[in-house]
Design a protein around this motif. Sequence first.
Motif, PDB file in Angstrom:
ATOM      1  N   LEU A  25      49.069  40.635  50.407  1.00  0.00           N
ATOM      2  CA  LEU A  25      48.805  39.514  49.747  1.00  0.00           C
ATOM      3  C   LEU A  25      48.768  38.014  49.387  1.00  0.00           C
ATOM      4  N   ILE A  26      49.777  37.652  50.682  1.00  0.00           N
ATOM      5  CA  ILE A  26      50.038  36.225  50.477  1.00  0.00           C
ATOM      6  C   ILE A  26      49.050  36.060  51.958  1.00  0.00           C
ATOM      7  N   LEU A  27      48.861  36.789  52.676  1.00  0.00           N
ATOM      8  CA  LEU A  27      47.917  36.805  54.601  1.00  0.00           C
ATOM      9  C   LEU A  27      46.273  36.605  53.859  1.00  0.00           C
ATOM     10  N   LEU A  28      46.285  37.200  52.914  1.00  0.00           N
ATOM     11  CA  LEU A  28      44.888  37.541  52.619  1.00  0.00           C
ATOM     12  C   LEU A  28      44.588  36.997  51.040  1.00  0.00           C
ATOM     13  N   GLY A  29      45.694  36.340  50.397  1.00  0.00           N
ATOM     14  CA  GLY A  29      45.848  35.775  49.143  1.00  0.00           C
ATOM     15  C   GLY A  29      44.545  34.185  50.168  1.00  0.00           C
ATOM     16  N   LEU A  30      45.339  33.437  51.903  1.00  0.00           N
ATOM     17  CA  LEU A  30      45.141  32.133  52.250  1.00  0.00           C
ATOM     18  C   LEU A  30      43.871  32.950  53.121  1.00  0.00           C
ATOM     19  N   LEU A  31      43.339  33.766  52.826  1.00  0.00           N
ATOM     20  CA  LEU A  31      42.289  34.046  53.735  1.00  0.00           C
ATOM     21  C   LEU A  31      41.038  34.168  52.411  1.00  0.00           C
ATOM     22  N   ASP A  32      40.964  34.780  51.463  1.00  0.00           N
ATOM     23  CA  ASP A  32      40.884  34.735  50.368  1.00  0.00           C
ATOM     24  C   ASP A  32      39.991  33.115  49.941  1.00  0.00           C
ATOM     25  N   ASN A  33      41.136  32.122  49.982  1.00  0.00           N
ATOM     26  CA  ASN A  33      40.466  31.066  49.705  1.00  0.00           C
ATOM     27  C   ASN A  33      40.067  29.758  51.477  1.00  0.00           C
ATOM     28  N   ALA A  34      39.477  31.101  52.317  1.00  0.00           N
ATOM     29  CA  ALA A  34      38.986  30.020  53.407  1.00  0.00           C
ATOM     30  C   ALA A  34      38.086  29.172  53.103  1.00  0.00           C
ATOM     31  N   PRO A  35      37.507  28.105  53.398  1.00  0.00           N
ATOM     32  CA  PRO A  35      35.873  26.884  53.741  1.00  0.00           C
ATOM     33  C   PRO A  35      35.103  28.576  53.650  1.00  0.00           C
ATOM     34  N   PHE A  36      35.393  28.502  55.199  1.00  0.00           N
ATOM     35  CA  PHE A  36      34.010  28.916  55.784  1.00  0.00           C
ATOM     36  C   PHE A  36      34.221  30.128  56.073  1.00  0.00           C
ATOM     37  N   ILE A  37      34.858  31.020  56.462  1.00  0.00           N
ATOM     38  CA  ILE A  37      34.686  32.554  56.026  1.00  0.00           C
ATOM     39  C   ILE A  37      36.060  33.321  55.115  1.00  0.00           C
ATOM     40  N   SER A  38      35.438  34.114  53.895  1.00  0.00           N
ATOM     41  CA  SER A  38      36.650  34.492  53.624  1.00  0.00           C
ATOM     42  C   SER A  38      36.512  35.939  53.244  1.00  0.00           C
ATOM     43  N   ALA A  39      37.133  36.391  52.575  1.00  0.00           N
ATOM     44  CA  ALA A  39      37.570  38.284  51.920  1.00  0.00           C
ATOM     45  C   ALA A  39      36.320  38.394  51.119  1.00  0.00           C
ATOM     46  N   PRO A  40      35.697  39.951  51.305  1.00  0.00           N
ATOM     47  CA  PRO A  40      34.970  40.480  50.136  1.00  0.00           C
ATOM     48  C   PRO A  40      35.151  39.862  49.003  1.00  0.00           C
ATOM     49  N   PRO A  41      34.006  39.434  47.195  1.00  0.00           N
ATOM     50  CA  PRO A  41      34.560  39.637  46.256  1.00  0.00           C
ATOM     51  C   PRO A  41      34.608  40.403  45.950  1.00  0.00           C
ATOM     52  N   GLY A  42      36.656  39.717  45.296  1.00  0.00           N
ATOM     53  CA  GLY A  42      37.462  41.246  44.609  1.00  0.00           C
ATOM     54  C   GLY A  42      38.191  42.241  45.424  1.00  0.00           C
ATOM     55  N   VAL A  43      38.126  41.810  46.599  1.00  0.00           N
ATOM     56  CA  VAL A  43      39.505  42.320  47.529  1.00  0.00           C
ATOM     57  C   VAL A  43      40.766  42.582  47.416  1.00  0.00           C
ATOM     58  N   MET A  44      40.896  41.538  46.817  1.00  0.00           N
ATOM     59  CA  MET A  44      42.775  40.844  46.474  1.00  0.00           C
ATOM     60  C   MET A  44      42.388  40.777  45.010  1.00  0.00           C
ATOM     61  N   ASP A  45      41.807  41.448  44.635  1.00  0.00           N
ATOM     62  CA  ASP A  45      42.187  41.757  42.697  1.00  0.00           C
ATOM     63  C   ASP A  45      42.217  43.532  42.996  1.00  0.00           C
ATOM     64  N   ILE A  46      41.635  43.721  43.695  1.00  0.00           N
ATOM     65  CA  ILE A  46      41.283  45.540  44.235  1.00  0.00           C
ATOM     66  C   ILE A  46      43.427  45.816  44.625  1.00  0.00           C
ATOM     67  N   CYS A  47      43.688  44.929  45.939  1.00  0.00           N
ATOM     68  CA  CYS A  47      44.483  45.424  46.469  1.00  0.00           C
ATOM     69  C   CYS A  47      45.662  45.519  46.147  1.00  0.00           C
ATOM     70  N   THR A  48      46.036  43.858  44.909  1.00  0.00           N
ATOM     71  CA  THR A  48      46.523  44.030  43.588  1.00  0.00           C
ATOM     72  C   THR A  48      46.875  44.979  42.812  1.00  0.00           C
ATOM     73  N   ILE A  49      45.753  45.754  42.266  1.00  0.00           N
ATOM     74  CA  ILE A  49      45.935  46.643  41.586  1.00  0.00           C
ATOM     75  C   ILE A  49      46.316  47.911  42.321  1.00  0.00           C
ATOM     76  N   LEU A  50      45.504  48.344  43.209  1.00  0.00           N
ATOM     77  CA  LEU A  50      45.801  49.632  43.826  1.00  0.00           C
ATOM     78  C   LEU A  50      47.388  49.649  44.772  1.00  0.00           C
ATOM     79  N   LEU A  51      47.817  47.619  44.584  1.00  0.00           N
ATOM     80  CA  LEU A  51      49.663  48.126  45.557  1.00  0.00           C
ATOM     81  C   LEU A  51      50.569  48.456  43.972  1.00  0.00           C
ATOM     82  N   ALA A  52      50.075  47.451  42.995  1.00  0.00           N
ATOM     83  CA  ALA A  52      51.200  47.996  41.991  1.00  0.00           C
ATOM     84  C   ALA A  52      50.296  49.482  40.817  1.00  0.00           C
ATOM     85  N   ALA A  53      50.090  49.801  41.271  1.00  0.00           N
ATOM     86  CA  ALA A  53      49.498  50.796  40.737  1.00  0.00           C
ATOM     87  C   ALA A  53      50.259  52.340  41.397  1.00  0.00           C
ATOM     88  N   HIS A  54      50.294  51.871  42.790  1.00  0.00           N
ATOM     89  CA  HIS A  54      51.049  52.740  44.056  1.00  0.00           C
ATOM     90  C   HIS A  54      52.779  52.596  43.928  1.00  0.00           C
TER      91      HIS A  54
END
Length: 213
Positions: A25-54
């Motif tokens: 999640l830390i690595l994904l957070g770095l990617l989510d805020n990158a100025p040039f490329i970023s993770a698809p919108p909402g991926v960080m939210d979904i991964c957080t929810i899924l891990l907490a649910a698991h």
Amino acid sequence: MSALLAAAMSGAFWKWIYRLGGPGLILLGLLDNAPFISAPPGVMDICTILLAAHHPEWWAYYALMATVGEVAGGYLTYRLAEKGGQETLEKRLGKQRAETVYKRFAKFESMMVLVGAILPPPFPFNPVVMTAGVMQYPHKKFLPALAAGRGARYFALAYLGRIYSRQMMRFFSRHYRLFLYALVGMAVAGAAGALAFFLWNRHRKKTARKRRH
């Protein structure tokens, strides 16, 4: 993208999410805020929810890791913009839109960072972070606002994952393929939109230069 689709067909995608864990999640957070490329919108939210649910008993840990990743990524982008990101921001938004963001930020400052950090996609938060850096907004004000906003968002999401863990896991186990197709579709649409904006902006600049000459 084809690799992601293949992973979805075999169910490996969700196994990958489960193995991702807090450091991921830390690595994904770095990617989510990158100025040039970023993770698809909402991926960080979904991964957080899924891990907490698991792992419902670890929900606070996943929320903390997501917050740390997002704050670290946001601060890195802020520092890059502080050292010369005005041109990058104006290329990304266009000069007129960038000027509008500058004016709004000058008026609301910390509130804009705080609220923007809480709001979910499709709110474009990266331009806010870059604007804070470009305008030399003080570190002592930026970091607390960013941490408070991201913390509120990811602790709330992880807690929802904990409460509705059974329902969420049942839903995603049944519809993971459809979900992944939608995720890839959003990524493709975002890339296409960025490319279209880049081509349009380049064409507009060429036209303006011809008119001057």
